[in-house]
Design a protein around this motif. Structure first.
Motif: not given
Ligand SMILES: Cc1cc2nc3c(=O)[nH]c(=O)nc-3n(C[C@H](O)[C@H](O)[C@H](O)COP(=O)(O)OP(=O)(O)OC[C@H]3O[C@@H](n4cnc5c(N)ncnc54)[C@H](O)[C@@H]3O)c2cc1C
Length: 285
Positions: A20-21, A48-49, A111-112, A117-118
């Protein structure tokens, strides 16, 4: 736990549990610091949601700027400049940050995925479908994490960031429980670039909100305390909507079903790290 002696063992400097974040930002930051052997694991593959109001506070934006990823996230957001506050007595205030967006709404799917990806671009290795079930312990130290299918990641550092319902939490004492329920609508009349926060006896000490996600779609939700799971989320939400949004929801189209989630939290954290040659850090969301 599946007994699988042939299950692969991955070795890393740091393993982060949960992408997650919190987990992905940690993994990205470690990679940016030059640690080139970071592994992150998650139950899911990405994107994913995640049910969320999707509000990014000014502090969250600052963090994303510090991580040097805000430029790629900003185009995915709906900018917020103003805040409408309604007190429990029905008094209202409108606070403006001026023309420059101070906050933003960014769907958690976007956002996640972007932070994730980064982190991969920065060299973090990702293991999806990894259901972390228990720490691998040597003495009083965590030296890795084991998945339900028997896979293992062994590492010098273990960072636990797998959300509010983590079974790996080290929080001591009773945990608190708040509950959130929310829905999505098209065609609600709202002030552009303005989030609404409403304090009401139905939800105190927490609040209800309206967050615009796009030019036409909003999410509306409430959060309230419910330590003993005694309250009926749908009944409270229905009463909240009737009191604050009845007129504006007339003629609007509801998208999908309401989604509700308990959120377990504690301010009494357990040991965040253990000293020695091997380290573990456990973050409670
Ligand atoms: C209805 C609702 C509305 C909200 N609105 C807002 C808002 O507007 N703004 C805001 O800032 N916050 C909001 N929040 C809170 C916000 O969603 C959380 O604070 C945030 O998601 C926490 O991020 P995290 O990375 O710690 O955990 P999560 O986002 O929960 O991520 C945890 C990750 O760990 C993975 N995982 C879980 N268990 C395991 C396991 N055993 N093994 C491997 N992986 C695992 C999950 O798949 C997930 O990807 C809201 C929450 C709810 C419920």
């Amino acid at each position: 736990m599946q007994d699988n002696e042939d299950a692969p063992v991955t070795h890393a400097k740091v393993v982060v549990v949960g992408a997650g974040p919190a987990g992905s930002a940690t993994a990205l930051h470690l990679a940016q610091l030059g640690i080139d052997d970071v592994v992150i694991v998650d139950l899911h593959d990405f994107p994913r949601d995640k049910t969320c109001g999707s509000g990014l506070s000014p502090r969250a934006i600052t963090t994303l700027q510090e991580l040097k990823i805000w430029d790629s996230i900003e185009p995915l957001t709906y900018p917020i400049t103003d805040l409408r506050i309604v007190t429990r007595d029905g008094h209202e205030a409108l606070v403006s940050a001026g023309e420059k967006a101070a906050a933003a709404i960014c769907l958690r799917r976007d956002l996640d995925f972007e932070i994730h990806e980064r982190s991969l671009e920065a060299g973090v290795k990702f293991l999806p479908g990894f259901a972390a079930s228990e720490p691998i312990v040597r003495g009083d130290r965590w030296i890795g994490i084991k998945a339900r299918d028997g896979r293992e990641v062994r590492a010098e550092w273990v960072v636990v960031a797998n959300g509010a319902h983590s079974t790996l939490s080290t929080a001591t004492g009773p945990k608190r429980m708040i509950h959130a329920i929310m829905g999505w609508w098209e065609g609600v009349d709202y002030r552009p670039h303005t989030v609404e926060m409403i304090w009401d006896d139905l939800t105190l000490p927490y609040y209800g909100w309206l967050f615009p996600e796009t030019e036409t779609r909003v999410n509306i939700g409430i959060t309230y305390q419910d330590d003993h799971k005694l309250k009926n989320a749908r009944r409270i939400f229905r009463a909240f909507l009737a009191k604050h949004y009845r007129d504006r929801l007339e003629g609007a189209t509801q998208l999908g079903k309401w989604k509700g989630h308990p959120i377990v939290y504690s301010y009494r954290l357990g040991h965040l790290w253990t000293p020695g040659g091997w380290w573990s850090a456990r973050l409670d969301a």
